[in-house]
Every structure is written in C-alpha cells, then in structure tokens.
Design an enzyme around this catalytic site. Structure first.
Site, short mmCIF file in Angstrom:
data_model
loop_
_atom_site.label_atom_id
_atom_site.label_comp_id
_atom_site.label_asym_id
_atom_site.label_seq_id
_atom_site.Cartn_x
_atom_site.Cartn_y
_atom_site.Cartn_z
CE1 TYR A 84 -4.16 -1.95 5.24
CE2 TYR A 84 -3.45 0.27 4.64
CZ TYR A 84 -3.85 -1.01 4.27
OH TYR A 84 -3.93 -1.33 2.94
CB THR A 97 -0.93 0.01 1.24
OG1 THR A 97 -1.57 1.28 1.34
CG2 THR A 97 -0.13 -0.21 2.52
#
Length: 360
Positions: free
Chosen positions: A170, A127
C-alpha cells in the site's frame, strides 16, 4: 458551451461525498466516478442525489479502466482523485490489485488530464504511509500515548522534509501515485497537488477494521461488539474532521497555480493527536460504557506515532482546523448513533410485520 464541472473519482466514498456536497451546495456541477465497491457508498450516492438532483452526474466506472477515466475527465476543470485501495492489510493480501488501483489508476487520471487541450488541475489524496514505519523516531510513553523524545517533533509533528520510505505494498502504490502527481507538474507543467493525509473522520464514514478507525471503534461500541487493538493501543494519530479537510481542498483549489507540484501533510496536527486508548475513553464518555477489548499482534507498517506538521499548508493558505478532536468525535458519535437507532427501529418494525403476517 458546457458548464464547468468538477470530477471527483471515488466521489461516493466518505471524503468524496463530503467534498461533493460542499461543491454542489455552492451550485457547482459535480461528476462523480465510483465503482461502488466499498460498503455504504451507495447510501452516500443516494444522499447526494436526494440533496442535489441534476447538478450531480454519476459515472459507474473503475479508475483501472483508462477509457472510462478519459471520458470522465472530458470537460472537467479540476479533478479530485480520491479513488483508491485504502488498506495496508488488503495490499498485503492482493498486491497486484492494490498496485493497479492506486498506481495505475492514478496514472490513468494523469494521462487523461494531460490529453486535454487545457489540462484540468489534479488533486491527489496520498497517505502518511509514504513515510514508512518511522522506526528511527525515538519515542517515550507518557500516560497512554507514545510521544517523540525530540521536542521539536513533539511540538510540530512530521513535516514534508521527512524522507520518503514506502513500507508495505500500500505504501509503495500510494507513494508511486504521490510521486507521479508531483512529477507531472515538473515534467509537463500541469497543475497538480498532493495531500499526504493522516486520519480523517466525520459523518458519512462507514469505518472498517482496516480503514476509518474512529468510525469503526464507535460502530463496534454501538453494536456491543468487541474492538480488537493491534499492538498496545498507545499508538498516536492526529485526527482531522472532514469539514476542515474540505476547507483545505477548496483553499488548495483557489491557490493551485501558486502551489502546483507540491505535496502537503494534512491532518489535525499536535492539538488533535489522540491514541487509540484516548478514543476508547471518549467513547466511554459518550456511550456510558467502555467497549469490550481484545488484543492482537502489531500489524505491518503500523506507525507507533504519526502526527502531521501542517505548518507549510497553513503558511501558504491561512488554513486552520476549526473542529477539535473532542468535539468532532462527539459529532460523529451522534451521527452514527442516530443511524444505528434508525436501523434498529426499521428492523424491529420489519420483525413485527413478519410476525403479523405469519399470524394470518
């Protein structure tokens, strides 16, 4: 001798089922491992089964289950590891689960691959959040977008030379997975490769407020529901149509030996960069009315500007995105609108049948 198989973890999800469909359409055998926890993915699995029958093998399991992962990797020539906890918000609420799914789950996949006599290639979707909040990036407001003051960044986007800066649980868990996958090429000579993804969109995406924002905005508009903008709506992302991403995966697979141990930023690039406000404009064009909007505070780790510099992967493979943002958003809108209309028709028919039954 068993036929070569490609394992896709999280293969019933949006990206996974699109890759599976492409591979299966080529006559390749695909094994999907998924725990079916995300809303909508059972529909994707059913669609794959209807389209491809026995070429598809499904394993109901969780990547946190090392034994199940080890069994699923057995016989696979390559592993596309997409199974993940995907939302910053969820990671803040339950950081342990986020860590176990993203970091430990990836470790389980790597160790299962390493245990094979010939380790399969492992491809990870990481990501842009591994680069943190990009708070040092000086921005200006142009129209309804944030844009970098640095002309080079504005022209090219964020490159892989950007220092890693994990922000939010995250970001930490995906960053851990990212670095483990890179290092297993160094430490064990395995064929591994990482895509640091920006915003992917397209058919078979069931977006939520926390992830898949392009589909989420369209779905809310189709239902006549209010869309909440966190921040001012001028934050910018580069969007990439899922078919173009699948093209990139296949090129990565073809060039895996040469590219192993590397991480590549992957998105639509500056030519496909849009703000949240830009998306609302496009939805208004397609839908004929502007969605109702509410505003709330900025969310943790929300970058005001992130656009991928994909030039490294382009130089290595010749890849280029083919579907522009304007066209791609229209394609997704049409797909979601057709599903919305179909579900409305089914609901109306069921209501009519219930009324008729009640009359007797």
């Amino acid at each position: 001798m068993t036929e070569p198989t490609t394992l896709i973890t999280g293969g019933a999800g949006f990206v996974g089922c699109n890759l599976a469909h492409r591979l299966l359409a080529q006559g390749r055998r695909v094994r999907v491992l998924d725990n079916l926890s995300r809303p909508g993915v059972e529909q994707n699995l059913q669609w794959l089964r209807q389209q491809h029958g026995k070429l598809l093998e499904f394993v109901l399991a969780d990547v946190r289950d090392a034994a199940a992962v080890n069994q699923a990797v057995n016989g696979a020539q390559q592993v596309f590891h997409f199974a993940a906890q995907v939302a910053v918000t969820t990671s803040l609420e339950n950081p342990r689960e986020d860590f176990e799914v993203n970091a430990l789950g990836t470790f389980n996949v790597l160790e299962a691959a390493r245990a094979r006599p010939v380790a399969p290639a492992v491809f990870l979707t990481s990501t842009n959040k591994v680069y943190g909040g990009l708070e040092d990036l000086e921005l200006s407001v142009q129209g309804q977008r944030y844009l970098p003051v640095d002309a080079g960044v504005a022209a090219s986007g964020i490159g892989e030379q950007r220092p890693l800066d994990f922000h939010s649980p995250y970001g930490c868990s995906k960053g851990t997975a990212d670095q483990y996958v890179v290092d297993y090429a160094r430490s064990y000579g395995m064929t591994t490769l990482v895509f640091r993804m920006s915003c992917i969109y397209g058919p078979r995406q069931f977006g939520t407020e926390d992830q898949g924002w392009v589909a989420h905005f369209i779905l809310r508009a189709l239902r006549g529901e209010r869309i909440t903008l966190y921040g001012d709506g001028m934050q910018v992302r580069d969007v990439l149509y899922v078919d173009d991403l699948v093209d990139a995966f296949l090129l990565a697979e073809q060039n895996a030996q040469r590219l192993k141990g590397r991480a590549f930023n992957m998105g639509g690039g500056p030519r496909n960069a849009i703000s949240l406000q830009d998306l609302l404009d496009r939805i208004e064009q397609l839908h004929g009315q502007r969605p109702a909007i509410a505003h709330d505070a900025w969310r943790t780790g929300d970058q005001r500007y992130y656009v991928s510099d994909t030039s490294s992967f382009q130089r290595e493979t010749g890849w280029q995105p083919k579907v522009g943002a304007t066209e791609g958003i229209g394609l997704l809108f049409d797909w979601l609108a057709a599903r919305h209309a179909q579900r409305g028709a089914v609901a109306a028919a069921n209501a009519t049948a219930a009324v008729a039954a009640g009359a007797h």
